[in-house]
Scaffold this active site. Structure first.
Site, PDB file in Angstrom:
ATOM      1  N   ARG A 116      11.755   5.311  -8.769  1.00 51.95           N
ATOM      2  CA  ARG A 116      11.399   6.007  -8.977  1.00 51.95           C
ATOM      3  C   ARG A 116      12.251   6.342 -10.526  1.00 51.95           C
ATOM      4  NH1 ARG A 116       7.959   6.228  -5.966  1.00 51.95           N
ATOM      5  NH2 ARG A 116       7.539   7.752  -4.062  1.00 51.95           N
ATOM      6  N   HIS A 165       0.248  -1.339   0.002  1.00 48.40           N
ATOM      7  CA  HIS A 165      -0.463  -0.127  -0.063  1.00 48.40           C
ATOM      8  C   HIS A 165       1.090   0.955   0.072  1.00 48.40           C
ATOM      9  CE1 HIS A 165      -4.858   0.325   0.107  1.00 48.40           C
ATOM     10  NE2 HIS A 165      -3.954   2.030   0.712  1.00 48.40           N
TER      11      HIS A 165
END
Length: 360
Positions: free
Chosen positions: A291, A256
């Site tokens: 990222r 999550h």
């Protein structure tokens, strides 16, 4: 300004300067002490790449097939709630950016625009994130609604049956702005559609998702869903095997985004054991901490078929609307291509575990 933002972290910094504190902290924060939030990033640093030389990389192909459909990049936009916190047009602006980048949006159950309205603007079918509601009849009806609108796959999020502890949200007293609702839940009434994001006081349950969901319910949902069905939020290999045995088409290794239970394993660390447990017949995706293009490559080398990108595209949305979403995806696309070229990989099938070395 966007041209001066050269990587995904730059977009986060820029968004911080533009957003009010409540909006930024809702997106950026994690659960508890944020140990897992940090681990999702730092675990990638424990994996070193081992380039191979003198391979023809004059053509680099980043396409991937998922459930019979071709995607130009092994990256999807993860389900994230409340896009109107980032931009006045919310998900209607996000989908324009996804269109520009030729990327699939996994529409959130807690979106501020309905799946149907966003799908009407989509260049390719969306996927849908499903939180099963206590009202199973409503859940079935919502499923049929998104399927009728052209939903291509359903991802059932299973990792938050009770509320999470998010200290940063609690400190600023985060709440949804007045008038902002979960558009897909409007038929449940304002008490649910507009319910507090995190109920005040010592409450562990929430009106917007069921806490009694079990594997038996999953079997029922499988019977109601003719499109690929995935479970999102799997970290334990045994749960991955149970999902496979229950007829799921795939799983998304996820904690999550570090926003549920703090102190759990990072997703990139959990990924190899799950891939091994289910074998090659199961489609495995992952999210959490992506990222850089090198992060995508590392996930694929450990067996993920594709990854989901969350916070960075929201920051792109906040900075420059649809163009910001598209630029975030295209920066990641370019970085993936460069990483593949420098590793000696022409296509995704050549990204193998032998290209990785674990530091410790």
């Amino acid at each position: 300004m966007s041209q001066r933002l050269v990587n995904l972290d730059d977009y986060e910094a820029a968004a911080r300067s533009l957003l009010d504190e409540q909006a930024f902290e809702y997106v950026a924060s994690g659960a508890g002490s944020e140990t897992t939030l940090r681990a999702n990033r730092t675990a990638f640093d424990d994996l070193e790449l081992l380039p191979r030389m003198l391979h023809d990389v004059s053509r680099i192909d980043t396409t991937v097939e998922l459930f019979g459909k071709i995607h130009s990049l092994p990256v999807l936009l993860a389900p994230t709630g409340y896009h109107r916190l980032m931009h006045p047009l919310g998900e209607l602006e996000t989908i324009l950016g996804a269109n520009m980048a030729d990327c699939t949006l996994v529409a959130a159950n807690f979106a501020t625009e309905t799946f149907v309205s966003v799908q009407a603007q989509a260049a390719r079918p969306q996927w849908f994130q499903m939180y099963v509601q206590s009202d199973r009849t409503f859940t079935r009806d919502l499923l049929q609604e998104v399927l009728s609108a052209g939903c291509e796959a359903v991802c059932v999020t299973v990792d938050q049956p009770v509320n999470a502890i998010r200290d940063r949200e609690a400190r600023i007293g985060f709440e949804l702005p007045k008038g902002m609702e979960r558009a897909n839940l409007k038929r449940l009434g304002s008490a649910v559609a507009g319910a507090a994001h995190s109920p005040q006081g010592f409450h562990i349950y929430n009106a917007v998702r069921a806490s009694d969901l079990t594997w038996k319910d999953l079997e029922w949902l499988r019977g109601e869903c003719p499109v690929p069905l995935m479970l999102k939020g799997i970290l334990h290999p045994d749960d991955a095997v149970m999902a496979q045995q229950s007829g799921c088409d795939g799983i998304i290794v996820s904690n999550h985004g570090g926003r549920a239970l703090d102190g759990v394993q990072s997703t990139i660390a959990a990924l190899p054991a799950i891939v091994e447990a289910v074998g090659p017949g199961m489609t495995v995706l992952m999210d959490g901490g992506i990222r850089r293009g090198t992060d995508v490559v590392k996930a694929l080398a450990l067996g993920a078929k594709a990854v989901l990108l969350g916070r960075p595209y929201l920051f792109g949305l906040a900075v420059d609307g649809a163009a910001g979403v598209a630029r975030v995806v295209n920066l990641l696309r370019m970085e993936c291509q460069i990483a593949m070229g420098l590793l000696g990989c022409q296509d995704l099938s050549q990204i193998q575990p032998q290209l990785l070395h674990r530091k410790r």
